[in-house]
Design a protein around this motif. Structure first.
Motif, PDB file in Angstrom:
ATOM      1  N   ALA A 152       0.830  -1.204   0.000  1.00  0.00           N
ATOM      2  CA  ALA A 152       0.000   0.000   0.000  1.00  0.00           C
ATOM      3  C   ALA A 152       0.865   1.255   0.000  1.00  0.00           C
ATOM      4  CB  ALA A 152      -0.924  -0.009   1.213  1.00  0.00           C
ATOM      5  N   GLY A 156       0.886   4.189  -2.644  1.00  0.00           N
ATOM      6  CA  GLY A 156       0.754   5.569  -2.188  1.00  0.00           C
ATOM      7  C   GLY A 156       1.851   6.461  -2.743  1.00  0.00           C
ATOM      8  N   SER A 212      -8.072   2.275  -0.101  1.00  0.00           N
ATOM      9  CA  SER A 212      -7.263   2.976   0.901  1.00  0.00           C
ATOM     10  C   SER A 212      -8.049   3.157   2.195  1.00  0.00           C
ATOM     11  CB  SER A 212      -6.809   4.340   0.368  1.00  0.00           C
ATOM     12  OG  SER A 212      -5.966   4.187  -0.750  1.00  0.00           O
ATOM     13  N   LEU A 216      -6.921   1.593   5.832  1.00  0.00           N
ATOM     14  CA  LEU A 216      -6.457   2.569   6.818  1.00  0.00           C
ATOM     15  C   LEU A 216      -6.651   2.099   8.265  1.00  0.00           C
ATOM     16  CD1 LEU A 216      -5.193   5.331   7.304  1.00  0.00           C
ATOM     17  CD2 LEU A 216      -7.481   6.346   7.124  1.00  0.00           C
ATOM     18  N   LEU A 241      -1.820   5.990   3.125  1.00  0.00           N
ATOM     19  CA  LEU A 241      -3.208   5.642   2.828  1.00  0.00           C
ATOM     20  C   LEU A 241      -4.129   6.847   3.015  1.00  0.00           C
ATOM     21  CD1 LEU A 241      -3.328   2.102   4.450  1.00  0.00           C
ATOM     22  CD2 LEU A 241      -3.605   2.611   2.020  1.00  0.00           C
ATOM     23  N   CYS A 244      -3.724   8.961   0.019  1.00  0.00           N
ATOM     24  CA  CYS A 244      -4.403   8.391  -1.149  1.00  0.00           C
ATOM     25  C   CYS A 244      -5.893   8.725  -1.129  1.00  0.00           C
ATOM     26  CB  CYS A 244      -4.216   6.877  -1.185  1.00  0.00           C
ATOM     27  SG  CYS A 244      -2.561   6.359  -1.688  1.00  0.00           S
ATOM     28  N   CYS A 245      -6.495   8.680   0.053  1.00  0.00           N
ATOM     29  CA  CYS A 245      -7.921   9.009   0.154  1.00  0.00           C
ATOM     30  C   CYS A 245      -8.171  10.436  -0.317  1.00  0.00           C
ATOM     31  CB  CYS A 245      -8.397   8.838   1.598  1.00  0.00           C
ATOM     32  SG  CYS A 245      -8.469   7.120   2.149  1.00  0.00           S
TER      33      CYS A 245
END
Length: 461
Positions: A152, A156, A212, A216, A241, A244-245
């Motif tokens: 992840a 990212g 994401s 999280l 993460l 990314c959101c």
């Protein structure tokens, strides 16, 4: 009831096996989120994604192990596996209905699409079964989840480069991967307001935002309880993460964050819960200063309502979905077979798409598949003996609740990262369930056997 650290030493078969499960399992969990979902091995076509192929390998290894008596098929039972088997059963019934001509006439292209859909489903089942069978202790979960969160972080980093430079590092990566090709299913960039939202290693920005927000809570659990890396490194995945959101500029990501927070925060340790109340407004202030206009864009996107064409395009699909459902109400038109000529007829709602392609039986199976692991994890969290296991169960429940809710916002099972990440959390739901049973029954580990496991170990299954 004692904590795991106070439990007796694990049996020999637990002490000698690799921590974190087999290497192929950890690599698969890493590559599900770290490898571009739209790069496939050319000879295998659209089903040639690395993570999907490894998932099929895991399923094959699981079946071989079962045939040669390495474990009993009745071992590692848990509610999430029931949900998985229901989903598999209804999928096979719909697939058989299509192939037998009971769903009406179908083209070669539609049947090939159904084949690809079934292969993706089987790869996910391989992940679920392998995780529950191989991750038998808390340290196993920490190690395996660490690999997935490392993946992840890679995604990212790619998303950060895409967002800041408006270039796609995947194009550069692909030049070093002979034999791979872009199958054309990826959308790495998409405009939204004054920003360009990005997809990282996933197929679409919406998918990146949803997965994401699913991961999280688990990254927060890992940051609090992981012991095999420096403190600041443990929080890198959570930061990536969260970024990314934001970088997806997506309503689905914001909805996922709200759902994951609502489910997970009650399971946080008291001190961490207080820090969460401080961290949320701090993150918004940093976002406001670091990326001018982002907060207002996110707020405007969330409150656009019926004035947003992307919302009206979804609601306009309802009459068409109802018409198609009435034509084939039981098993639908066949999984993966909906290939509209008009791009506006794509169902941006997995529940609508499933109802059309798999009928009411498939729709019920999908809800069971997503809901049962969430409820089982919440129940496990209620009986967990210590804060670490309680938060782990709550994090898995949060991820499954995000999957359940966000599937109404996009055709989730058509996206490979999501479709393979959900089975990972279903498998983790089973592992959490068994770990809680382990404590309730005062046993040192989840032992393998080929006989009557419940009598030998006293674990209620």
């Amino acid at each position: 009831m004692t904590a795991l650290s106070m439990a007796p030493a694990p049996p020999d078969h637990l002490a000698t096996r690799p921590t974190g499960g087999p290497l192929v399992l950890r690599w698969t969990m890493f590559l599900v989120v770290a490898f571009p979902a739209y790069l496939v091995l050319e000879p295998a076509g659209a089903s040639g994604g690395v993570a999907q192929l490894l998932g099929l390998v895991l399923l094959g290894l699981w079946l071989v192990s079962a045939v040669f008596g390495r474990f009993s098929l009745w071992e590692f039972r848990h509610p999430a596996r029931v949900g998985m088997m229901v989903w598999l059963l209804v999928s096979l019934l719909s697939y058989a209905s299509l192939m037998a001509g009971m769903s009406g006439t179908s083209t070669v292209v539609e049947r090939a699409s159904a084949d690809r859909w079934l292969l993706l489903l089987l790869a996910g089942i391989g992940l679920t079964l392998s995780i529950t069978q191989c991750l038998l202790t808390r340290e196993d979960v920490r190690r395996a989840v660490g690999w997935m969160l490392a993946g992840a972080s890679v995604s990212g980093l790619v998303a950060a480069l895409q967002f800041t430079t408006l270039t796609n590092p995947v194009d550069w990566i692909a030049t070093f991967l002979p034999g791979f090709q872009d199958n054309g299913s990826g959308t790495p960039f998409q405009p939204r307001g004054a920003f360009t939202r990005v997809a990282g290693m996933t197929m679409h920005p919406i998918e990146l935002g949803v997965v994401s927000s699913m991961m999280l809570p688990l990254s927060i659990w890992w940051g609090l309880f992981s012991t095999w890396s420096k403190a600041w490194r443990r929080w890198v995945p959570a930061v990536m993460l969260a970024f990314c959101c934001v970088a997806t500029v997506s309503r689905s990501a914001m909805l996922g964050l709200i759902v994951s927070a609502a489910v997970m925060i009650p399971y946080l340790p008291r001190t961490a819960r207080r820090w969460a109340l401080v961290a949320a407004p701090t993150f918004l202030m940093v976002l406001f200063v670091a990326i001018p206009g982002m907060v207002s864009t996110l707020f405007g996107t969330a409150t656009a309502g019926s004035s947003d064409p992307s919302i009206t395009a979804r609601t306009d699909d309802y009459p068409l979905a109802w018409t198609l459902l009435v034509q084939r109400p039981v098993f639908g038109h066949g999984p993966g077979s909906w290939m509209p000529i008009n791009a506006m007829d794509i169902f941006d709602n997995e529940y609508l798409l499933t109802a059309v392609t798999m009928g009411v039986v498939g729709l019920a199976g999908l809800v069971i598949y997503l809901l049962v692991p969430a409820l089982a994890s919440m129940l496990a969290a209620r009986y967990a003996p210590d804060p670490e296991l309680r938060l782990l169960a709550g994090s898995v429940a949060a991820a499954m609740c995000v999957a359940l809710v966000s599937s109404a916002a996009f055709d989730s099972m058509s996206f490979k990262t999501f479709a393979l990440l959900v089975p990972i959390f279903v498998g983790l739901a089973g592992t959490v369930w068994l770990l809680v049973l382990q404590h309730l029954n005062q046993t040192p580990g989840i032992a393998r056997s080929t006989g009557n496991h419940s009598k030998q170990q006293g674990i209620r299954r």
